[in-house]
Scaffold this motif. Sequence first.
Motif, PDB file in Angstrom:
ATOM      1  N   VAL A   1       0.834  -1.201   0.000  1.00  0.00           N
ATOM      2  CA  VAL A   1       0.000   0.000   0.000  1.00  0.00           C
ATOM      3  C   VAL A   1       0.874   1.258   0.000  1.00  0.00           C
ATOM      4  N   TYR A   2       1.873   1.308   0.881  1.00  0.00           N
ATOM      5  CA  TYR A   2       2.709   2.494   0.984  1.00  0.00           C
ATOM      6  C   TYR A   2       3.469   2.758  -0.317  1.00  0.00           C
ATOM      7  N   GLU A   3       4.013   1.720  -0.919  1.00  0.00           N
ATOM      8  CA  GLU A   3       4.765   1.898  -2.165  1.00  0.00           C
ATOM      9  C   GLU A   3       3.859   2.430  -3.269  1.00  0.00           C
ATOM     10  N   THR A   4       2.685   1.851  -3.389  1.00  0.00           N
ATOM     11  CA  THR A   4       1.757   2.289  -4.434  1.00  0.00           C
ATOM     12  C   THR A   4       1.357   3.742  -4.237  1.00  0.00           C
ATOM     13  N   LEU A   5       1.061   4.125  -3.006  1.00  0.00           N
ATOM     14  CA  LEU A   5       0.614   5.490  -2.739  1.00  0.00           C
ATOM     15  C   LEU A   5       1.732   6.507  -2.931  1.00  0.00           C
ATOM     16  N   ILE A   6       2.970   6.123  -2.623  1.00  0.00           N
ATOM     17  CA  ILE A   6       4.094   7.030  -2.870  1.00  0.00           C
ATOM     18  C   ILE A   6       4.293   7.232  -4.369  1.00  0.00           C
ATOM     19  N   LEU A   7       4.258   6.147  -5.130  1.00  0.00           N
ATOM     20  CA  LEU A   7       4.469   6.244  -6.576  1.00  0.00           C
ATOM     21  C   LEU A   7       3.360   7.041  -7.263  1.00  0.00           C
ATOM     22  N   LYS A   8       2.162   7.002  -6.688  1.00  0.00           N
ATOM     23  CA  LYS A   8       1.030   7.722  -7.278  1.00  0.00           C
ATOM     24  C   LYS A   8       0.754   9.056  -6.589  1.00  0.00           C
ATOM     25  N   LYS A   9       1.617   9.448  -5.678  1.00  0.00           N
ATOM     26  CA  LYS A   9       1.349  10.649  -4.870  1.00  0.00           C
ATOM     27  C   LYS A   9       1.118  11.871  -5.766  1.00  0.00           C
ATOM     28  N   GLY A  10       0.013  12.552  -5.500  1.00  0.00           N
ATOM     29  CA  GLY A  10      -0.343  13.733  -6.278  1.00  0.00           C
ATOM     30  C   GLY A  10      -1.038  13.441  -7.579  1.00  0.00           C
TER      31      GLY A  10
ATOM     32  N   ILE B   1       9.803  -5.168  -1.884  1.00  0.00           N
ATOM     33  CA  ILE B   1       8.435  -4.834  -2.273  1.00  0.00           C
ATOM     34  C   ILE B   1       8.270  -3.336  -2.486  1.00  0.00           C
ATOM     35  N   ALA B   2       8.949  -2.548  -1.654  1.00  0.00           N
ATOM     36  CA  ALA B   2       8.664  -1.116  -1.586  1.00  0.00           C
ATOM     37  C   ALA B   2       9.939  -0.289  -1.507  1.00  0.00           C
ATOM     38  N   PRO B   3      10.749  -0.263  -2.567  1.00  0.00           N
ATOM     39  CA  PRO B   3      12.012   0.490  -2.502  1.00  0.00           C
ATOM     40  C   PRO B   3      11.839   1.986  -2.300  1.00  0.00           C
ATOM     41  N   SER B   4      10.783   2.570  -2.876  1.00  0.00           N
ATOM     42  CA  SER B   4      10.557   4.006  -2.699  1.00  0.00           C
ATOM     43  C   SER B   4      10.201   4.317  -1.251  1.00  0.00           C
ATOM     44  N   TYR B   5       9.380   3.470  -0.666  1.00  0.00           N
ATOM     45  CA  TYR B   5       9.001   3.619   0.739  1.00  0.00           C
ATOM     46  C   TYR B   5      10.223   3.509   1.641  1.00  0.00           C
ATOM     47  N   VAL B   6      11.073   2.537   1.372  1.00  0.00           N
ATOM     48  CA  VAL B   6      12.279   2.338   2.176  1.00  0.00           C
ATOM     49  C   VAL B   6      13.187   3.564   2.083  1.00  0.00           C
ATOM     50  N   TYR B   7      13.286   4.154   0.888  1.00  0.00           N
ATOM     51  CA  TYR B   7      14.140   5.331   0.714  1.00  0.00           C
ATOM     52  C   TYR B   7      13.558   6.561   1.419  1.00  0.00           C
TER      53      TYR B   7
ATOM     54  N   LEU C   1       8.537  14.825   1.784  1.00  0.00           N
ATOM     55  CA  LEU C   1       8.104  13.629   2.512  1.00  0.00           C
ATOM     56  C   LEU C   1       9.227  13.051   3.367  1.00  0.00           C
ATOM     57  N   ARG C   2      10.425  12.991   2.829  1.00  0.00           N
ATOM     58  CA  ARG C   2      11.539  12.378   3.564  1.00  0.00           C
ATOM     59  C   ARG C   2      11.893  13.187   4.814  1.00  0.00           C
TER      60      ARG C   2
END
Length: 304
Positions: A53-62, A95-101, A277-278
């Motif tokens: 969920v977190y990865e998908t929402l970060i990639l689609k943010k905005g 699963i979620a590299p963007s979330y991890v970063y 965000l970071r």
Amino acid sequence: MKKIIILLSLLFSNMLRSEVVWYPSPPEAYKLGEVYPEAQRLLFAFDYGHALVYETLILKKGNIENPKELEKELLGKIFKILANPPVIKVDEADIAPSYVYKFPLIINLFDWSHMLHQFVLDVLATSEDRGPIMINRINEIYGKYKSNKPVLITDECKSMLFMDGHYFSKSFRKKFPSFNLLIWSYHWFQIRLYEDLLLPTKMERDVAVANTIAQFKLLISDLPDSADFDMMPETAVEAPTFAKLFPKIPVAFDNNHMLHDIVSDMITSDKVPLEKLRGEALRMGRMAQDPEAFKTTNCNQNEQ
């Protein structure tokens, strides 16, 4: 010069994520799965679902034009995972590299706290002694958790304003009410296991865990209507026996769960742009570690 080096070291420790290791691993580690494999696999699935969920929402943010449609699509994927949960813990970075970063400090805090969750359950599920020896062993596990201060979520009571008192708060539950209730149902399930596994006999524990699994499935059977939570489940309320025996551990767990809601809100709020965000995640992570931030004397706020 030495002060500058120390400051830079502290700065980079919060910006970069390194693996959090519990060493040596306790002998009880992941033994819950040998006694209650379905419960253990569901816990693995929860971690997978959070990351997805977190990865998908970060990639689609905005760029989410239809939150309701996205929620429906993602719930379909998550329910497939819950129906056939993984047999091993999945690395979130896979699963979620963007979330991890974006959330390096918070993920380290979660990793350390989730090990505490896991190992307490392992001891409760496998200890032959149901009295002082078991209690002392859990306190030893908690002492180990407390010793690692760089990745420690405080065990001082925080008010619900820690979760709901920020400029971006409540955006997740407004945009994705079923997701929010799914995550609260995850937390309810974890909490109930502590209470179930304190029952004195193996037969009683078996029945209680089976009932909790069945009740969890009912909670998520028809979201958002099937889960009737008005607020995040709290450990002392849902697991009062556990809370009396280990008064500090439930607070640390609740602070962890509130931090999950904070992450969800930051990711979905239009008020937190992607480029900020970071930095906001680092600020919230430090707040979770700070025993004075949002401090309250009332640890059981759902009882108000």
